[in-house]
Design a protein around this motif. Structure first.
Motif, short mmCIF file in Angstrom:
data_model
loop_
_atom_site.label_atom_id
_atom_site.label_comp_id
_atom_site.label_asym_id
_atom_site.label_seq_id
_atom_site.Cartn_x
_atom_site.Cartn_y
_atom_site.Cartn_z
N GLU A 96 0.83 -1.21 0.00
CA GLU A 96 0.00 0.00 0.00
C GLU A 96 0.86 1.26 0.00
OE1 GLU A 96 -3.72 1.99 2.51
OE2 GLU A 96 -2.84 0.08 3.15
N LEU A 97 1.95 1.23 0.76
CA LEU A 97 2.85 2.39 0.77
C LEU A 97 3.39 2.68 -0.63
CD1 LEU A 97 4.98 1.79 4.00
CD2 LEU A 97 3.47 3.74 3.58
N LEU A 98 3.79 1.62 -1.33
CA LEU A 98 4.42 1.80 -2.63
C LEU A 98 3.42 2.13 -3.73
CD1 LEU A 98 7.01 -1.13 -2.50
CD2 LEU A 98 7.49 1.31 -2.29
N ARG A 99 2.18 1.66 -3.60
CA ARG A 99 1.22 1.87 -4.67
C ARG A 99 0.24 3.00 -4.42
NH1 ARG A 99 3.65 0.70 -8.48
NH2 ARG A 99 1.85 0.46 -9.81
N ALA A 100 0.15 3.48 -3.17
CA ALA A 100 -0.84 4.52 -2.86
C ALA A 100 -0.19 5.87 -2.55
CB ALA A 100 -1.71 4.09 -1.68
N THR A 101 1.12 5.92 -2.42
CA THR A 101 1.80 7.20 -2.18
C THR A 101 1.92 7.93 -3.52
OG1 THR A 101 3.05 6.21 -0.37
CG2 THR A 101 3.86 8.30 -1.26
N PRO A 102 1.35 9.12 -3.65
CA PRO A 102 1.20 9.75 -4.97
C PRO A 102 2.48 9.88 -5.79
CG PRO A 102 -0.12 10.92 -3.34
CD PRO A 102 0.70 9.91 -2.59
N ASP A 103 3.58 10.35 -5.20
CA ASP A 103 4.74 10.65 -6.04
C ASP A 103 5.65 9.45 -6.29
OD1 ASP A 103 5.55 10.54 -3.43
OD2 ASP A 103 7.01 12.17 -3.61
N ILE A 104 5.29 8.26 -5.76
CA ILE A 104 6.09 7.08 -6.07
C ILE A 104 5.26 5.96 -6.68
CG2 ILE A 104 7.81 7.55 -4.30
CD1 ILE A 104 6.48 5.39 -2.58
N SER A 105 3.93 6.11 -6.69
CA SER A 105 3.08 5.04 -7.18
C SER A 105 3.27 4.78 -8.67
CB SER A 105 1.61 5.36 -6.89
OG SER A 105 1.21 6.56 -7.52
N GLU A 106 3.85 5.75 -9.38
CA GLU A 106 4.07 5.55 -10.82
C GLU A 106 5.26 4.64 -11.10
OE1 GLU A 106 5.95 9.17 -12.76
OE2 GLU A 106 5.35 10.01 -10.81
N TYR A 107 6.04 4.34 -10.06
CA TYR A 107 7.22 3.50 -10.25
C TYR A 107 6.94 2.09 -9.72
CZ TYR A 107 9.26 8.10 -10.85
OH TYR A 107 9.52 9.37 -11.28
N ASP A 108 7.37 1.10 -10.48
CA ASP A 108 7.10 -0.29 -10.11
C ASP A 108 8.25 -0.92 -9.34
OD1 ASP A 108 4.58 -0.42 -11.26
OD2 ASP A 108 5.37 -0.90 -13.23
N TYR A 109 9.16 -0.12 -8.84
CA TYR A 109 10.31 -0.68 -8.13
C TYR A 109 10.64 0.14 -6.89
CZ TYR A 109 13.03 3.11 -10.28
OH TYR A 109 13.49 4.34 -10.67
N SER A 110 11.41 -0.49 -6.01
CA SER A 110 11.99 0.18 -4.84
C SER A 110 13.40 -0.37 -4.68
CB SER A 110 11.14 -0.07 -3.59
OG SER A 110 11.02 -1.46 -3.33
N TRP A 111 14.10 0.04 -3.62
CA TRP A 111 15.51 -0.34 -3.46
C TRP A 111 15.79 -0.93 -2.09
CZ3 TRP A 111 18.77 -0.18 -7.50
CH2 TRP A 111 18.52 0.73 -8.55
N PHE A 112 16.68 -1.89 -2.07
CA PHE A 112 17.34 -2.34 -0.85
C PHE A 112 18.79 -1.87 -0.91
CE2 PHE A 112 15.24 -6.34 1.19
CZ PHE A 112 14.24 -5.53 1.70
N ILE A 113 19.29 -1.35 0.20
CA ILE A 113 20.73 -1.10 0.34
C ILE A 113 21.24 -1.99 1.47
CG2 ILE A 113 22.49 0.58 1.03
CD1 ILE A 113 20.98 2.72 -0.40
#
Length: 322
Positions: A96-113
Motif C-alpha cells: 500500500e505504501l508503494l502503490r498509494a503514495t502519490p509521487d512514487i506510485s508511478e514506479y514499479d520498483y523500490s531499493w534495498f541497500i
C-alpha cells in the motif's frame, strides 16, 4: 510490473518440475474451455520483492526475494519507507505504501541497500529450483549453502548475471550506479547517504528504540534464525562488511485469488449458475473455496485450510456420486 511466476499458460518447461501454481493455471484454462464461470479474478496477490530472472523458465518469469530484517528499504526516490515498510514485516502494508503514495506510485520498483555480510546471510530466493538443498533434502548442500562462508550459489548467480544489482565500494559510487541502472535522475546523494548513516548509529546503541533495530535483535532471539538467517547487527557502511550492494526490487503479481465458481458440493458452475455434470474444482483452481474466499487481504499461510476443505468436499461428493 513483472509478469507473475504463477500466471504462465501452457506446458511446463522441462528445466523445472511442475509446481502447484502451474498445475492450477492449466486446470483453470482447461476448465474455461468447458464453459465454467470464473469469479473474483480482481482479487490479486502481489509481492514487493521481485527480481528479474537472469535465467527464466518461461517469459517474464520473476523471482521473489525472501529478505531478512536488516537491509535499508528505499522507495524509487530514495526515501526510507516508514514502518510497517520494513524488510520482512507487513507485506500488504508495504504494498500500500508503494502503490498509494502519490509521487512514487508511478514506479514499479523500490531499493534495498545492504552489504556483503547481509546478502550472504539474509537473502533467500523463492522457488524449488533456487533451493535445491531443501527441495532434494540434500543435507550436505544445505549446510554448505546456509552455513558456508560465501554467498549461496543461486544468490551469487543473480549478483553476477542479474539486471537488478549494483555493487560498489563507496556510497557515492553506489548511488551513481543506481541512477545509471534506472536511467532516471531520482536519487539525491545527500538525502540517500543520511539514511544508512542513521541506521548504523542505531546499530551501535544496544538500547535503541528504533523499530528496525529492535526488529533485528528480536529476530535473533530464535536460535535457528540467529544461526542460519539473521546477520549479527553491524554498520552497513563498515568497510569490513563490504562491498555495498543495492538491489532494485520490483512489484510482482503472484496470482489471482479467484477461480472456478463451485456449488457446495464442489461442482463447477456454468455462467448461468447451473453445475456442469461430472466437473468438479478444488483447492487453488477453485479460488480457495468457491472463488476468492479469502478476500483482498489474503495471507499465504491461511490457504492450506481452504485447499484441504474443498478437497474433502469434492472427495465426498465424488464418492457419493459413484
Amino acid at each position: 510490473m513483472l509478469e507473475p511466476d504463477a500466471a504462465r499458460r501452457g506446458a511446463p518447461s522441462s528445466r523445472s518440475p511442475v509446481g502447484s501454481f502451474e498445475l492450477r493455471a492449466q486446470a483453470v484454462v482447461i476448465a474455461t474451455d468447458q464453459g465454467v464461470r470464473l469469479v473474483n479474478r480482481d482479487q490479486m496477490w502481489h509481492r514487493t520483492e521481485g527480481l528479474q530472472n537472469w535465467d527464466p523458465v518461461w517469459p517474464d518469469h520473476a523471482i521473489r526475494i525472501l529478505p531478512g530484517p536488516s537491509s535499508v528499504w528505499l522507495d524509487a526516490r530514495g526515501r526510507q519507507l516508514p514502518a510497517p515498510g520494513l524488510p520482512g514485516y507487513d507485506a500488504l502494508g508495504t504494498l500500500e505504501l508503494l502503490r498509494a503514495t502519490p509521487d512514487i506510485s508511478e514506479y514499479d520498483y523500490s531499493w534495498f541497500i545492504l552489504d556483503q555480510s547481509l546478502i550472504k546471510k539474509e537473502f533467500a530466493l523463492s522457488g524449488s529450483e533456487q533451493n535445491l538443498d531443501i527441495a532434494n533434502r540434500d543435507l550436505k548442500l544445505l549446510l554448505k549453502s546456509r552455513l558456508g562462508s560465501g554467498v549461496p550459489g543461486p544468490m551469487q548467480d543473480f549478483m553476477d548475471h542479474g539486471e537488478d544489482f549494483v555493487v560498489a565500494d563507496t556510497l557515492p559510487e553506489l548511488v551513481e550506479g543506481m541512477s545509471a541502472l534506472t536511467g532516471e535522475d531520482l536519487l539525491e546523494l545527500t538525502e540517500v547517504e543520511d539514511i544508512p548513516r542513521a541506521r548504523d548509529h542505531e546499530m551501535t546503541n544496544p538500547y535503541s528504540k528504533d523499530a528496525q533495530a529492535m526488529g533485528i535483535r528480536n529476530s535473533r532471539r530464535y536460535l535457528g534464525d540467529k544461526i542460519t538467517r539473521i546477520a549479527k547487527p553491524h554498520r552497513i557502511l563498515d568497510p569490513a562488511h563490504g562491498p555495498l550492494i543495492a538491489v532494485r526490487r520490483w512489484i510482482v503479481t503472484r496470482k489471482t485469488l479467484g477461480g472456478i465458481q463451485t456449488d457446495l458440493a464442489g461442482r463447477a458452475m456454468r455462467a448461468d449458475g447451473q453445475p456442469i455434470p461430472g466437473l468438479y474444482a478444488a483447492g487453488e483452481a477453485a479460488g480457495f473455496g468457491g472463488g476468492g474466499a479469502h478476500g483482498y487481504n489474503a495471507l499465504g499461510g491461511t490457504f492450506l485450510g481452504g485447499c484441504l476443505f474443498t478437497d474433502r468436499t469434492v472427495g465426498r461428493s465424488l464418492a457419493k456420486a459413484l
